[in-house]
Scaffold this active site. Structure first.
Site, short mmCIF file in Angstrom:
data_model
loop_
_atom_site.label_atom_id
_atom_site.label_comp_id
_atom_site.label_asym_id
_atom_site.label_seq_id
_atom_site.Cartn_x
_atom_site.Cartn_y
_atom_site.Cartn_z
CD GLU A 256 -0.87 35.11 6.79
OE1 GLU A 256 -0.36 35.10 5.65
OE2 GLU A 256 -1.71 35.95 7.13
CB CYS A 295 5.74 32.01 3.07
SG CYS A 295 5.93 33.54 4.01
P1 NAP Z 1 3.74 22.60 8.74
O1 NAP Z 1 4.30 21.25 8.68
O2 NAP Z 1 2.34 22.79 8.28
O3 NAP Z 1 3.89 23.04 10.28
C1 NAP Z 1 3.54 24.33 10.69
C2 NAP Z 1 3.24 24.32 12.17
O4 NAP Z 1 2.06 23.55 12.41
C3 NAP Z 1 4.33 23.68 13.04
O5 NAP Z 1 4.43 24.39 14.23
C4 NAP Z 1 3.78 22.27 13.28
O6 NAP Z 1 4.28 21.69 14.46
C5 NAP Z 1 2.31 22.58 13.42
N1 NAP Z 1 1.43 21.46 13.20
C6 NAP Z 1 1.61 20.38 12.40
N2 NAP Z 1 0.51 19.58 12.45
C7 NAP Z 1 -0.37 20.18 13.30
C8 NAP Z 1 -1.67 19.85 13.76
N3 NAP Z 1 -2.30 18.75 13.35
N4 NAP Z 1 -2.27 20.68 14.65
C9 NAP Z 1 -1.66 21.80 15.06
N5 NAP Z 1 -0.42 22.17 14.65
C10 NAP Z 1 0.21 21.37 13.77
O7 NAP Z 1 4.60 23.66 7.95
P2 NAP Z 1 6.19 23.89 8.01
O8 NAP Z 1 6.83 22.75 7.31
O9 NAP Z 1 6.64 24.23 9.38
O10 NAP Z 1 6.35 25.21 7.16
C11 NAP Z 1 6.51 25.23 5.76
C12 NAP Z 1 5.28 25.75 5.08
O11 NAP Z 1 4.86 26.95 5.71
C13 NAP Z 1 5.53 26.12 3.64
O12 NAP Z 1 4.49 25.60 2.85
C14 NAP Z 1 5.49 27.64 3.62
O13 NAP Z 1 5.06 28.22 2.42
C15 NAP Z 1 4.56 27.93 4.73
N6 NAP Z 1 4.83 29.25 5.30
C16 NAP Z 1 3.93 30.23 5.10
C17 NAP Z 1 4.15 31.50 5.62
C18 NAP Z 1 3.16 32.61 5.45
O14 NAP Z 1 3.30 33.62 6.14
N7 NAP Z 1 2.19 32.50 4.57
C19 NAP Z 1 5.32 31.75 6.34
C20 NAP Z 1 6.23 30.72 6.51
C21 NAP Z 1 5.97 29.47 5.98
P3 NAP Z 1 5.50 20.64 14.43
O15 NAP Z 1 6.67 21.34 13.89
O16 NAP Z 1 5.62 20.27 15.86
O17 NAP Z 1 5.03 19.51 13.56
#
Ligand code: NAP
Length: 501
Positions: A256, A295
């Site tokens: 997602e 999102c």
């Molecule tokens: P993110 O930086 O991609 O992080 C998301 C999750 O992935 C966090 O728990 C992060 O952990 C983890 N993560 C990071 N690198 C990883 C890796 N190499 N392996 C495994 N896990 C890893 O995203 P975010 O900044 O938290 O969220 C913002 C984004 O999410 C926006 O683009 C938004 O549109 C999207 N979003 C989408 C939805 C949907 O339902 N489609 C809902 C909410 C948000 P750490 O925090 O420990 O780095």
């Protein structure tokens, strides 16, 4: 300062990776620290598979549904505490915090009800049986059984309660144990939820684990029966999907990701009409709720060219009335962004949009805290269809004739909303943009208490093609499919019929 440990292998342990300090994004006050240490993730996954999995699979859907009801009850009893944590660690206003926490409880209850409806079975019977040959004895039937691995859930920072619950509810109901990894910066709410559930002893041992801090080697330890549901940026989603281990073992992955959600105002809508006012209200709510860190928030505001100056004037007036500040104060309507990194990304992202700022400012209103004003951009460049600014930012896009063509330039999204009275316009646009989205919201002023396009409901699917990650979650019983293995049984009709009951 509170030390956040992980709950792995049935006990609280120091988490893996570099320690990280969690802040109050309004005051920058340190609130908690993730612990560093050698968490044995392989052993934690094995414990969930070997202890939690069999315990859940031994229960019927109705019994698993009852577990979800107990989880919801435990969270409801600690609701005020969770709301306070979301305000402090997430920069949420009270209303934002309720959106997250109540959304979590509501989703758990909705899936508990589905469990009730599915009753005493431990697997699903999928569709009707079929006669397969000339003999009535040769019979086929699909069933769907819980996978024998762990459901690993990696969540984004913006919905620590709902993000946990919307995934865990479906996996637990399906009969799979869960290992949940919240985003580090806002992990206090998810951590407290697991503490509450552990204290309340509502789940069998091994059914629910928590990893606080970085994911470390988690993804590369997953096997063929495990599943991975990820919510976050498209970039991290792509990295996860291409992990060699995920490819080699065909680990089932749901992503997602981000989305450039559009709201379209129909050509015949009169300024000041109820439809027009609803459109304005939904745009402003999506720009400011959770400081635009949703999102599903509206990013592209499509209006007929002849209405664009009227819409701009009205949006500017409504946005001017939004009080930005510390969400601990009651009259504040929009809190800060979640982290300093988020604020920097938003400022840089607005620059990338390369338009004129019709409302708002790139400089923060306060010395401390990660605050941005709401920002309305006009005349943006093409980046508006390519780059998600994950904050209180939307762009105004006037259209001449074909809003569908403009919507499509977003390359797939979670939700598109349409505000129009003209049925022919609605039908044409729905069919044009439906293949590009997971959900279409048809706004109408006669719908009482309409939640707007930004609210994800457990009954309907959430996800979307292309940029949105290509995933699908929730959707009532549909969501169970991700955690179940569908298998076709073919053989003697009486044998199969006895087996399925
Ligand atoms: P993110 O930086 O991609 O992080 C998301 C999750 O992935 C966090 O728990 C992060 O952990 C983890 N993560 C990071 N690198 C990883 C890796 N190499 N392996 C495994 N896990 C890893 O995203 P975010 O900044 O938290 O969220 C913002 C984004 O999410 C926006 O683009 C938004 O549109 C999207 N979003 C989408 C939805 C949907 O339902 N489609 C809902 C909410 C948000 P750490 O925090 O420990 O780095």
């Amino acid at each position: 300062m509170k030390e956040l440990k992980s709950f792995l292998g049935g006990r609280w342990v120091a988490g893996g990776g570099t320690p990280h300090t969690l802040l109050n994004p309004a005051t920058e006050e340190p609130l908690a620290r993730t612990t560093a240490g050698a968490a044995d993730l392989g052993a934690a996954l094995a414990f969930a598979r070997d202890v939690g999995g069999p315990a859940l699979r031994a229960l019927s859907f109705a019994e698993r549904g009852a577990l979800l009801k107990s989880i919801a009850g435990a969270l409801q009893s600690s609701r005020d505490e969770l709301l306070e944590l979301a305000i402090a660690n997430g920069g949420n206003t009270r209303s934002d915090a309720k959106f997250d926490v109540d959304g979590a409880i509501g989703t758990l209850l909705a899936y508990s009800e589905i469990g009730n409806t599915l009753g005493s079975k431990r697997f699903l019977v999928d569709g009707e049986g079929l006669q397969l040959g000339r003999s009535a004895r040769f019979h086929g039937q699909h069933i769907a059984v819980p996978r024998r691995g762990v459901a690993v859930h990696i969540n984004a920072f913006n919905f620590p309660a709902w993000g946990f619950a919307e995934k865990a509810a479906v996996a637990l109901l399906a009969g799979m144990p869960v290992l949940s990894k919240p985003a580090t910066s806002s992990a206090m709410v998810a951590h407290r939820i697991i503490e509450i559930l552990h204290e309340a002893k509502v789940l069998p041992e091994g059914a629910l684990s928590l990893l606080v801090g970085s994911a470390g080697e988690l993804v590369s330890l997953l096997g063929a029966q495990d599943v991975l549901a990820f919510t976050g940026s498209g970039e991290t989603g792509a990295r996860i999907r291409s992990t060699p281990n995920v490819i080699a073992h065909s680990v089932r992955v749901n992503v997602e990701a981000d989305s450039l959600n559009a709201a379209v105002l129909g050509p015949e809508v009169e300024p000041r009409s109820d439809m027009y006012e609803l459109f304005l209200k939904d745009v402003v709510r999506d720009m400011t709720q959770k400081a635009g860190q949703k999102c599903t928030a509206i990013r592209r505001v499509l209006v007929p060219r002849e209405l664009s100056s009227s819409v701009k004037g009205d949006l500017v007036e409504l946005l001017s009335a939004v009080k930005v500040g510390n969400p601990a104060e009651e009259d504040v309507r929009m809190g800060p962004l979640a982290t300093a990194g988020q604020l920097a990304d938003v400022r840089q992202g607005v620059g990338r949009l390369n338009g004129r700022i019709a409302f708002g400012s790139l400089s923060g209103p306060f010395e401390k805290g990660f605050f941005s004003s709401p920002i309305l951009v006009e005349e943006p460049g093409d980046a508006v269809h390519e780059h998600e600014v994950f904050g209180p930012v939307a762009s105004l896009l006037p259209y001449e004739k074909d809003p569908g063509e403009i919507v499509a330039r977003g390359n797939g999204g979670l939700v598109c909303s349409i505000y129009a009275e003209d049925q022919a316009f609605v039908e044409k646009l729905v069919l044009e943009v439906a293949p590009l989205h997971g959900r279409l919201f048809l706004g109408h002023p006669k719908i009482e208490l309409s939640p707007g396009p930004g609210t994800v409901l457990p009954q309907l699917v959430h996800g979307g093609p292309g940029r949105a990650g290509g995933g699908e979650e929730l959707g009532g019983p549909r969501g169970l499919a991700f955690y179940l293995q569908r298998v076709a049984l073919e053989g003697s009709r009486p044998v199969i019929q006895k087996l399925i009951g």
